[in-house]
Design an enzyme around this catalytic site. Sequence first.
Site, PDB file in Angstrom:
ATOM      1  N   HIS A 156       1.023  -1.324  -0.233  1.00 33.25           N
ATOM      2  CA  HIS A 156      -0.637  -0.111   0.092  1.00 33.25           C
ATOM      3  C   HIS A 156       0.989   1.496  -0.030  1.00 33.25           C
ATOM      4  O   HIS A 156       1.592   1.676  -1.301  1.00 33.25           O
ATOM      5  CB  HIS A 156      -1.158   0.099   1.219  1.00 33.25           C
ATOM      6  CG  HIS A 156      -1.584   1.122   1.331  1.00 33.25           C
ATOM      7  ND1 HIS A 156      -2.419   1.438   0.600  1.00 33.25           N
ATOM      8  CD2 HIS A 156      -3.232   0.849   2.801  1.00 33.25           C
ATOM      9  CE1 HIS A 156      -3.239   2.783   0.226  1.00 33.25           C
ATOM     10  NE2 HIS A 156      -3.961   2.123   1.589  1.00 33.25           N
ATOM     11  N   HIS A 170      -2.530  -2.470  -9.767  1.00 32.62           N
ATOM     12  CA  HIS A 170      -3.407  -1.847  -9.190  1.00 32.62           C
ATOM     13  C   HIS A 170      -4.955  -2.882  -8.710  1.00 32.62           C
ATOM     14  O   HIS A 170      -4.875  -3.544 -10.454  1.00 32.62           O
ATOM     15  CB  HIS A 170      -3.358  -0.325  -9.510  1.00 32.62           C
ATOM     16  CG  HIS A 170      -4.413   0.237  -8.211  1.00 32.62           C
ATOM     17  ND1 HIS A 170      -5.389  -0.295  -8.357  1.00 32.62           N
ATOM     18  CD2 HIS A 170      -4.473   1.263  -7.669  1.00 32.62           C
ATOM     19  CE1 HIS A 170      -5.819   1.326  -6.853  1.00 32.62           C
ATOM     20  NE2 HIS A 170      -4.691   1.636  -7.041  1.00 32.62           N
ATOM     21  N   ASP A 205       2.774   5.216  -6.919  1.00 34.08           N
ATOM     22  CA  ASP A 205       3.711   5.019  -6.278  1.00 34.08           C
ATOM     23  C   ASP A 205       5.212   5.350  -7.142  1.00 34.08           C
ATOM     24  O   ASP A 205       5.924   4.854  -6.536  1.00 34.08           O
ATOM     25  CB  ASP A 205       3.833   4.290  -4.929  1.00 34.08           C
ATOM     26  CG  ASP A 205       2.979   4.003  -4.245  1.00 34.08           C
ATOM     27  OD1 ASP A 205       1.406   3.233  -3.532  1.00 34.08           O
ATOM     28  OD2 ASP A 205       2.682   5.429  -3.297  1.00 34.08           O
TER      29      ASP A 205
END
Length: 442
Positions: free
Chosen positions: A268, A307, A363
């Site tokens: 995460h 994702h 990210d």
Amino acid sequence: MASSTLTITDNRTGKRYELPIEHGAIRASDLSQIRVAPGEPGLVSYDPALINTATCKSKVSFIDGERGILRYRGYPIEELAEKSSFLETAYLIVKGELPTTSHFLMWQHNIKMHTLVHENIKQFIQGFRYDAHPMGILIATAGALSTFYPEAKNIMDLESRRVQTRRLIGKMPTIAAFAYRHSRGLPYIYPDNDLSYTGNFLSMMFKMTELKYRPDPVLEHALDVLFILHADHEQNCSSTTMRTVGSAHSDPYASVAGAAAALAGPRHGSANEEVVHMLHEIGSIDRIPGLIKQAKGGERRLMGFGHRVYKNYDPRAQLIKKIAYDVFEVTGKNPLIEIALELERIALQDEYFVSRRLYPNVDFYSGIIYEAMGLPVAMFPVLFAIARTAGWMAQWAEMVLDDEQKIVRPKQLYVGHDERHYVPLDQRREGGAPEVEVHGPL
Ligand code: SDX
């Protein structure tokens, strides 16, 4: 006219059931009427990790994973990133509407009035080792705040919810910066309310002996846009944790501590930290094929890729990639960007990633920017938490006010032993149970 219902035939009994379909979903509780015989347990839906289960109705964020769309309260993030500020977007996420001028000035004032933390917090942070991970400090300190504000447990009180929301959005940057200064053995820098939200954060992070810290406007703006892009994201793991802890009517500080703990996981919010470690490990473009081979062999994950919802490019990653070059104009290019771009190019041509629809996520590029700005890698998930506090508080309040919500208590499918009876110690055979050696792995 086709009806919005689902007809189910239970072949165990031949019975038929009509279940209503609303918002593209059936109510899992409607399945419980389907049973083999009266008194027998009703049907349960089984969905580990809640991959195909809606746990709430929400008006905060909307994601279309196929088309790569993300909107906060209906506003596309591309427009907010270009035209808004983090504090204005935080108002939108929390309150549901863009603020008028007077409301925005009041909101800014209210947040600034909560940037200080109780002096005891400094001693609390002093208790950590110098090399304590700042996410550990943030999780612990967010939870500790509930001891300073016991009235926060009055979660049904609107004014209390408002004050705790302002406190958390105002104090998270201060706690984050104090954690960093502690790790460097530097004096804590108090908030400078003359500065913007991100300008103040950079001041608390980097001010040294100068009388007043002057943030570079390009970096201040870049961080503000990054905060906008990290502010909310539907029912991600940490927001779901926020709702779950909050469903027990714990106070919002305890709930934020739980949410931050979820965000700290490498799957995460700590992925941004792991991406930069991965890119440094790769070191040069010619070593990329080796890493790709490891990822395809299941030996490791390509951090910053993939994702649960986006099966197309994460729209945030597109915007973040653009910000990188604005930052590099000031800081000089981070050489990792070349490795990241080549890694993306190669991966997006490789059947393994293409077939699994694995694209760069939020990210993948953010850490490269943070590193160029002089922020330490361990601080990257902390930056994510600062921004996501707005989303956590909006999701929490929505849960508190949702009449359909109760304490989260899911069912399970029990696959353990049937009833068995106690065996006295002297009657147990050595090497008895053949299961996992010495009853592992639990
Ligand atoms: C965030 O939910 C949110 O909205 C989160 C977030 C937010 O804003 O709150 O967007 C922020 O957390 C972004 C994700 C950051 N994490 C990473 O970058 C870590 C690397 N990515 C993964 O571990 C993974 O992609 C997840 C956790 C993001 C998603 O995992 P899923 O949906 O559970 O997918 P999966 O693990 O079931 O993988 C499906 C397949 C598997 O292969 P097969 O079993 O089919 O052979 O894809 C493979 C996986 O092995 N796979 C990857 C991969 N991600 C998935 N293979 C290599 N590298 C990867 N990154």
